[in-house]
Design a protein around this motif. Structure first.
Motif, PDB file in Angstrom:
ATOM      1  N   GLU A 157       0.926  -1.269   0.064  1.00 44.70           N
ATOM      2  CA  GLU A 157      -0.080  -0.106   0.093  1.00 44.70           C
ATOM      3  C   GLU A 157       0.811   1.182   0.083  1.00 44.70           C
ATOM      4  O   GLU A 157       0.375   2.136  -0.382  1.00 44.70           O
ATOM      5  N   LYS A 158       2.118   1.025   0.608  1.00 40.86           N
ATOM      6  CA  LYS A 158       2.819   2.384   0.749  1.00 40.86           C
ATOM      7  C   LYS A 158       4.137   2.254  -0.185  1.00 40.86           C
ATOM      8  O   LYS A 158       5.172   2.938  -0.045  1.00 40.86           O
ATOM      9  N   GLY A 159       4.294   1.140  -1.086  1.00 40.91           N
ATOM     10  CA  GLY A 159       5.081   1.028  -1.996  1.00 40.91           C
ATOM     11  C   GLY A 159       6.405   0.277  -1.246  1.00 40.91           C
ATOM     12  O   GLY A 159       7.438   0.574  -1.777  1.00 40.91           O
ATOM     13  N   GLU A 160       6.126  -0.288  -0.112  1.00 45.44           N
ATOM     14  CA  GLU A 160       7.378  -0.865   0.722  1.00 45.44           C
ATOM     15  C   GLU A 160       7.813  -2.335  -0.141  1.00 45.44           C
ATOM     16  O   GLU A 160       8.864  -2.513   0.161  1.00 45.44           O
ATOM     17  N   GLY A 161       7.244  -2.798  -0.862  1.00 43.59           N
ATOM     18  CA  GLY A 161       7.768  -4.103  -1.661  1.00 43.59           C
ATOM     19  C   GLY A 161       7.978  -5.274  -0.801  1.00 43.59           C
ATOM     20  O   GLY A 161       7.735  -5.313   0.418  1.00 43.59           O
ATOM     21  N   THR A 162       8.192  -6.441  -1.394  1.00 45.38           N
ATOM     22  CA  THR A 162       8.490  -7.610  -0.934  1.00 45.38           C
ATOM     23  C   THR A 162       9.722  -8.339  -1.291  1.00 45.38           C
ATOM     24  O   THR A 162      10.427  -7.849  -2.144  1.00 45.38           O
ATOM     25  N   GLU A 163       9.813  -9.345  -1.130  1.00 43.73           N
ATOM     26  CA  GLU A 163      11.256 -10.197  -1.651  1.00 43.73           C
ATOM     27  C   GLU A 163      11.027 -10.590  -2.936  1.00 43.73           C
ATOM     28  O   GLU A 163      12.075 -10.868  -4.037  1.00 43.73           O
ATOM     29  N   LEU A 164       9.616 -10.637  -3.422  1.00 44.68           N
ATOM     30  CA  LEU A 164       9.312 -10.967  -4.857  1.00 44.68           C
ATOM     31  C   LEU A 164       9.318  -9.760  -5.792  1.00 44.68           C
ATOM     32  O   LEU A 164       9.449  -9.617  -7.071  1.00 44.68           O
ATOM     33  N   PHE A 165       8.470  -8.782  -5.097  1.00 44.09           N
ATOM     34  CA  PHE A 165       8.084  -7.506  -5.971  1.00 44.09           C
ATOM     35  C   PHE A 165       8.910  -6.347  -5.182  1.00 44.09           C
ATOM     36  O   PHE A 165       8.978  -6.095  -3.952  1.00 44.09           O
ATOM     37  N   PRO A 166       9.534  -5.586  -5.799  1.00 41.09           N
ATOM     38  CA  PRO A 166      10.582  -4.464  -5.457  1.00 41.09           C
ATOM     39  C   PRO A 166       9.816  -3.207  -4.702  1.00 41.09           C
ATOM     40  O   PRO A 166       8.735  -2.807  -4.925  1.00 41.09           O
ATOM     41  N   ARG A 167      10.467  -2.727  -3.932  1.00 40.44           N
ATOM     42  CA  ARG A 167      10.099  -1.560  -3.169  1.00 40.44           C
ATOM     43  C   ARG A 167      10.235  -0.481  -4.270  1.00 40.44           C
ATOM     44  O   ARG A 167      11.129  -0.232  -4.922  1.00 40.44           O
ATOM     45  N   LEU A 168       9.142   0.345  -4.561  1.00 41.50           N
ATOM     46  CA  LEU A 168       9.055   1.421  -5.491  1.00 41.50           C
ATOM     47  C   LEU A 168       8.995   2.646  -4.652  1.00 41.50           C
ATOM     48  O   LEU A 168       9.233   3.798  -5.325  1.00 41.50           O
ATOM     49  N   ALA A 169       8.565   2.902  -3.515  1.00 46.43           N
ATOM     50  CA  ALA A 169       8.576   4.077  -2.851  1.00 46.43           C
ATOM     51  C   ALA A 169       9.610   5.016  -3.363  1.00 46.43           C
ATOM     52  O   ALA A 169      10.856   4.791  -2.778  1.00 46.43           O
ATOM     53  N   GLY A 170       9.583   6.228  -3.577  1.00 48.23           N
ATOM     54  CA  GLY A 170      10.857   7.239  -3.554  1.00 48.23           C
ATOM     55  C   GLY A 170      11.764   6.878  -4.942  1.00 48.23           C
ATOM     56  O   GLY A 170      12.789   7.456  -5.103  1.00 48.23           O
ATOM     57  N   GLN A 171      11.246   5.919  -5.568  1.00 41.74           N
ATOM     58  CA  GLN A 171      12.107   5.525  -6.873  1.00 41.74           C
ATOM     59  C   GLN A 171      12.148   6.641  -7.786  1.00 41.74           C
ATOM     60  O   GLN A 171      11.032   7.369  -8.030  1.00 41.74           O
ATOM     61  N   HIS A 172      13.205   6.860  -8.671  1.00 40.71           N
ATOM     62  CA  HIS A 172      13.152   7.950  -9.749  1.00 40.71           C
ATOM     63  C   HIS A 172      11.882   7.660 -10.632  1.00 40.71           C
ATOM     64  O   HIS A 172      11.870   6.479 -11.200  1.00 40.71           O
ATOM     65  N   LYS A 193       6.406 -14.701 -13.219  1.00 43.02           N
ATOM     66  CA  LYS A 193       5.226 -15.315 -13.874  1.00 43.02           C
ATOM     67  C   LYS A 193       4.495 -14.326 -15.110  1.00 43.02           C
ATOM     68  O   LYS A 193       3.445 -14.143 -15.296  1.00 43.02           O
ATOM     69  N   LYS A 194       5.746 -13.307 -15.544  1.00 42.84           N
ATOM     70  CA  LYS A 194       5.283 -12.416 -16.623  1.00 42.84           C
ATOM     71  C   LYS A 194       4.372 -11.607 -16.097  1.00 42.84           C
ATOM     72  O   LYS A 194       3.516 -11.088 -16.909  1.00 42.84           O
ATOM     73  N   VAL A 195       4.065 -11.161 -14.922  1.00 46.69           N
ATOM     74  CA  VAL A 195       3.187 -10.332 -14.228  1.00 46.69           C
ATOM     75  C   VAL A 195       3.216  -8.994 -14.905  1.00 46.69           C
ATOM     76  O   VAL A 195       2.275  -8.398 -15.332  1.00 46.69           O
ATOM     77  N   MET A 196       4.498  -8.437 -14.829  1.00 44.75           N
ATOM     78  CA  MET A 196       4.727  -7.082 -15.273  1.00 44.75           C
ATOM     79  C   MET A 196       4.474  -6.772 -16.842  1.00 44.75           C
ATOM     80  O   MET A 196       4.025  -5.798 -17.511  1.00 44.75           O
TER      81      MET A 196
END
Length: 221
Positions: A157-172, A193-196
């Motif tokens: 919810e806050k872009g914190e990410g997980t071990e599979l999906f990257p933290r996005l918060a604050g990214q360029h 799994k080709k999600v993105m």
């Protein structure tokens, strides 16, 4: 991290490709930014300093084209480095650079950067509030009409990410847009799994810009 004779200036045979010129310029910008930026982490704490030229000692790159590594899950960082090393994720800069990292240093680097605090977006100011508002709606609720799921479902919810999906918060925003377009155009294909690739294929350029505008202002906490 990065991927004799006299040559006549007007000879197309020896002219360097545009993408190589761009890569060289990005490297120069990264090294310049690193020299000008204040050190927030002691260099001796780093397991390997190869990454600092582009990503800085604290993992918060100041060059928009290079991602911030600070705060990423160590499992995710390890996967990305190994994918670059094995050319499962293609990059003319990162491929050669990752190849120089000893296998034993990969988990150490991942652990180190995961412990660094991620900074927020470069300006901290929403330049286009309408675009950011659209991005927030997509991030929180997805796009029902085109079957695009909410970004928060994988990235938090806050872009914190997980071990599979990257933290996005604050990214360029520049880096975010590049990666979304890479997925959309199947230039990048190491997503789980080709999600993105599936999601971005159903998004417009405007929608991706909106999401990027919103994400960079998230704090991840």
């Amino acid at each position: 991290m990065i991927q004799s004779g006299r040559i006549l200036a007007d000879s197309s045979q020896y002219r360097r490709p545009v993408h190589q010129n761009k890569s060289s310029l990005l490297m120069l910008l990264a090294l310049t930014a690193t020299l000008l930026a204040p050190l927030t982490v002691k260099a001796e704490d780093l397991p390997n300093t190869l990454c600092t030229g582009c990503h800085n000692e604290d993992g918060n790159s100041t060059v928009p084209e290079f991602p911030k590594l600070a705060g990423l899950d160590p499992v995710y960082i390890t996967k990305q480095i190994n994918d670059f090393k094995k050319y499962k994720r293609v990059s003319e800069i990162m491929g050669p650079m990752a190849a120089q990292i000893p296998d034993a240093d990969v988990p150490k680097l991942a652990a180190y950067f995961s412990k660094q605090k991620r900074t927020t977006g470069t300006t901290g100011i929403v330049i286009d509030s309408k675009l950011a508002s659209q991005g927030q709606q997509i991030y929180d609720d997805g796009i029902v009409s085109s079957a695009v799921p909410a970004c928060s479902g994988c990235h938090g919810e806050k872009g914190e990410g997980t071990e599979l999906f990257p933290r996005l918060a604050g990214q360029h925003t520049v880096y975010l847009m590049t990666q979304m377009n890479n997925f959309k155009n199947i230039v990048r294909n190491n997503d789980v799994k080709k999600v993105m690739r599936a999601i971005t294929s159903r998004m417009t350029e405007q929608e991706m810009k909106a999401v990027a505008e919103y994400i960079t202002r998230l704090k991840g906490e």
